[in-house]
Design an enzyme around this catalytic site. Structure first.
Site, PDB file in Angstrom:
ATOM      1  CB  ILE A  81      -1.007   0.006   1.185  1.00 29.35           C
ATOM      2  CG1 ILE A  81      -2.112   1.018   0.927  1.00 29.35           C
ATOM      3  CG2 ILE A  81      -0.327   0.270   2.517  1.00 29.35           C
ATOM      4  CD1 ILE A  81      -2.935   0.791  -0.308  1.00 29.35           C
TER       5      ILE A  81
ATOM      6  CB  SER B  87      10.936  -0.266   4.919  1.00 25.26           C
ATOM      7  OG  SER B  87       9.999  -1.226   4.571  1.00 25.26           O
ATOM      8  NE  ARG B  88      10.738  -5.934   8.820  1.00 24.86           N
ATOM      9  CZ  ARG B  88       9.830  -6.833   9.144  1.00 24.86           C
ATOM     10  NH1 ARG B  88       9.934  -7.492  10.266  1.00 24.86           N
ATOM     11  NH2 ARG B  88       8.812  -7.080   8.351  1.00 24.86           N
TER      12      ARG B  88
ATOM     13  CE  LYS C  71      -8.165  -1.315   5.839  1.00 24.07           C
ATOM     14  NZ  LYS C  71      -7.746  -2.373   4.872  1.00 24.07           N
TER      15      LYS C  71
ATOM     16  CG  ASP D 240      -6.943  -5.899   5.448  1.00 21.95           C
ATOM     17  OD1 ASP D 240      -6.198  -5.358   6.284  1.00 21.95           O
ATOM     18  OD2 ASP D 240      -6.934  -5.586   4.237  1.00 21.95           O
TER      19      ASP D 240
HETATM   20  P1  NAP Z   1       2.463  -5.531   3.326  1.00 24.46           P
HETATM   21  O1  NAP Z   1       2.907  -5.133   1.953  1.00 24.46           O
HETATM   22  O2  NAP Z   1       2.445  -6.983   3.669  1.00 24.46           O
HETATM   23  O3  NAP Z   1       3.270  -4.822   4.478  1.00 24.46           O
HETATM   24  C1  NAP Z   1       3.751  -3.494   4.421  1.00 24.46           C
HETATM   25  C2  NAP Z   1       5.141  -3.436   4.986  1.00 24.46           C
HETATM   26  O4  NAP Z   1       5.101  -3.529   6.395  1.00 24.46           O
HETATM   27  C3  NAP Z   1       6.038  -4.578   4.549  1.00 24.46           C
HETATM   28  O5  NAP Z   1       6.595  -4.319   3.288  1.00 24.46           O
HETATM   29  C4  NAP Z   1       7.035  -4.681   5.666  1.00 24.46           C
HETATM   30  O6  NAP Z   1       8.162  -3.895   5.316  1.00 24.46           O
HETATM   31  C5  NAP Z   1       6.331  -4.078   6.855  1.00 24.46           C
HETATM   32  N1  NAP Z   1       6.042  -5.134   7.829  1.00 24.46           N
HETATM   33  C6  NAP Z   1       5.379  -6.278   7.625  1.00 24.46           C
HETATM   34  N2  NAP Z   1       5.310  -7.004   8.755  1.00 24.46           N
HETATM   35  C7  NAP Z   1       5.968  -6.304   9.684  1.00 24.46           C
HETATM   36  C8  NAP Z   1       6.282  -6.519  11.034  1.00 24.46           C
HETATM   37  N3  NAP Z   1       5.889  -7.628  11.677  1.00 24.46           N
HETATM   38  N4  NAP Z   1       6.972  -5.573  11.697  1.00 24.46           N
HETATM   39  C9  NAP Z   1       7.363  -4.454  11.064  1.00 24.46           C
HETATM   40  N5  NAP Z   1       7.116  -4.209   9.770  1.00 24.46           N
HETATM   41  C10 NAP Z   1       6.428  -5.110   9.094  1.00 24.46           C
HETATM   42  O7  NAP Z   1       0.983  -4.969   3.616  1.00 24.46           O
HETATM   43  P2  NAP Z   1       0.095  -3.871   2.848  1.00 24.46           P
HETATM   44  O8  NAP Z   1      -0.802  -4.547   1.889  1.00 24.46           O
HETATM   45  O9  NAP Z   1       0.945  -2.748   2.359  1.00 24.46           O
HETATM   46  O10 NAP Z   1      -0.828  -3.426   4.075  1.00 24.46           O
HETATM   47  C11 NAP Z   1      -0.350  -2.607   5.121  1.00 24.46           C
HETATM   48  C12 NAP Z   1      -1.539  -1.914   5.742  1.00 24.46           C
HETATM   49  O11 NAP Z   1      -2.216  -1.164   4.711  1.00 24.46           O
HETATM   50  C13 NAP Z   1      -2.593  -2.887   6.306  1.00 24.46           C
HETATM   51  O12 NAP Z   1      -3.121  -2.381   7.493  1.00 24.46           O
HETATM   52  C14 NAP Z   1      -3.662  -2.932   5.218  1.00 24.46           C
HETATM   53  O13 NAP Z   1      -4.946  -3.183   5.754  1.00 24.46           O
HETATM   54  C15 NAP Z   1      -3.586  -1.525   4.670  1.00 24.46           C
HETATM   55  N6  NAP Z   1      -4.069  -1.427   3.289  1.00 24.46           N
HETATM   56  C16 NAP Z   1      -3.693  -2.347   2.340  1.00 24.46           C
HETATM   57  C17 NAP Z   1      -4.245  -2.287   1.052  1.00 24.46           C
HETATM   58  C18 NAP Z   1      -3.874  -3.270  -0.039  1.00 24.46           C
HETATM   59  O14 NAP Z   1      -4.465  -3.190  -1.135  1.00 24.46           O
HETATM   60  N7  NAP Z   1      -2.965  -4.204   0.163  1.00 24.46           N
HETATM   61  C19 NAP Z   1      -5.155  -1.266   0.749  1.00 24.46           C
HETATM   62  C20 NAP Z   1      -5.470  -0.324   1.727  1.00 24.46           C
HETATM   63  C21 NAP Z   1      -4.921  -0.405   2.996  1.00 24.46           C
HETATM   64  P3  NAP Z   1       9.659  -4.395   5.699  1.00 24.46           P
HETATM   65  O15 NAP Z   1       9.656  -5.916   5.670  1.00 24.46           O
HETATM   66  O16 NAP Z   1      10.515  -3.799   4.640  1.00 24.46           O
HETATM   67  O17 NAP Z   1       9.904  -3.851   7.060  1.00 24.46           O
END
Ligand code: NAP
Length: 303
Positions: free
Chosen positions: A11, A33-34, A87, A165
């Protein structure tokens, strides 16, 4: 204002980075970010280092999943930074209440963002519904988890919320546009045999309001809220971006790309006004569904 974006994942790349780049209010001054980075932006792998080394960065936007978010938010607020939460705002309601109190104590802004509330047709839908008597509302929120969360096992881990979610986006719109609140009366939740969170949910609320959430849809995605009133019907489609009322031409714009720019503009406004905005109404419905829901086991799910 200088901002650090934390969690350079799906996101962040799809929405946060372009929204910040296009904003007159914000400069993306650092990432934490890691693994992920953004070209041309100072990259930290550790939150404490960023907070210590960049006192000029006044605001932190957390785009990591909900379970790890509390510790990051707490550290940022304790360091005197304004905080914006993706969110759902946390893994539990209580931890967000704790962050709200902490933000007040430190005199900083906390914003629990709900991007779907910024969809093009949500405000006109709310205006149309005001003062009307609703006889029925039906939410259909069916999407493909493999498209929107490719390989993201955290959505199926405790605190990942499963199909809630995306479903919480529908609930964020519902709680924004209804003239009076509703409460959950029943829920059926389907859990894959190998997972900890539901892949589908059917909810019944007071006021003849129902919701059908499913993460197994392939092909076209469905993000609809259809509402009947005593004086006619309306439908919000495309996640709240398009409004249909009777025979009138549809209103809004068939794109989600206005949502995150509006969130960042709102955050800038809140900081200017020295205010927080913390609304947990959508998450209360999810917590209630997990509390009251009947659980059934379905086919195992693999990405
Ligand atoms: P994601 O790509 O799986 O995670 C985002 C980043 O968070 C990862 O690249 C990782 O970066 C970091 N992360 C993951 N687990 C972690 C942990 N245990 N501790 C610290 N950092 C961690 O997820 P996403 O889809 O972007 O979603 C993130 C948020 O945005 C969620 O709350 C989701 O509901 C919301 N969201 C998502 C979407 C969608 O379409 N996917 C849409 C709207 C809102 P590093 O490994 O580099 O640290």
């Amino acid at each position: 204002m200088k901002l650090a974006l934390v969690g350079i994942g799906k996101i962040a790349v799809d929405q946060h980075v372009p929204a910040i780049a296009a904003s007159p209010d914000w400069q993306l001054a650092a990432t934490v970010s890691r693994a992920g980075t953004v070209d041309g932006v100072e990259a930290f792998t550790d939150m404490a280092n960023m907070l210590a080394q960049r006192p000029d960065i006044t605001t932190v936007s957390l785009a990591i999943p909900p379970v790890p978010r509390f510790a990051y938010a707490q550290a940022a607020i304790r360091a005197g930074r304004h905080v914006m939460l993706e969110k759902p705002p946390g893994a539990t309601l209580a931890e967000v209440h704790a962050l709200e109190a902490l933000a007040a104590e430190h005199g900083v802004t906390l914003y629990t963002t709900w991007h779907s509330r910024m969809a093009h047709a949500v405000a006109p839908a709310k205006a149309w519904l005001a003062e009307k008597s609703i006889t029925r509302a039906r939410i259909t929120w069916r999407e493909d988890v493999r498209k929107w969360h490719p390989g993201q096992d955290w959505v199926f881990e405790p605190g990942g919320m499963g199909v809630f979610d995306p479903g919480i986006n529908a609930l964020s719109i519902l709680t924004e546009i209804l003239p009076a609140p509703v409460h959950l009366q029943a829920a059926d939740l389907e859990f894959p045999a190998n997972r900890q969170t539901p892949i589908a949910a059917r909810l019944t609320f007071s006021g003849n309001v129902t919701a059908d959430f499913d993460w197994r849809q392939t092909g076209p995605q469905t993000w609809d809220i259809e509402i009947d009133t005593t004086v006619g019907a309306m439908a919000l489609r495309m996640g709240g971006n398009v409004l249909e009322i009777g025979d009138q031409p549809s209103r809004g714009e068939n794109t989600i790309m206005g949502e995150y720019p509006a969130l960042y503009a709102r955050m800038a406004d809140l900081i200017c006004q020295s205010r927080s905005e913390v609304d947990l109404a959508p998450m209360v419905h999810v917590a209630d569904a997990m509390t009251l829901g009947k659980r059934s086991i379905t086919d195992p799910f693999y990405f």
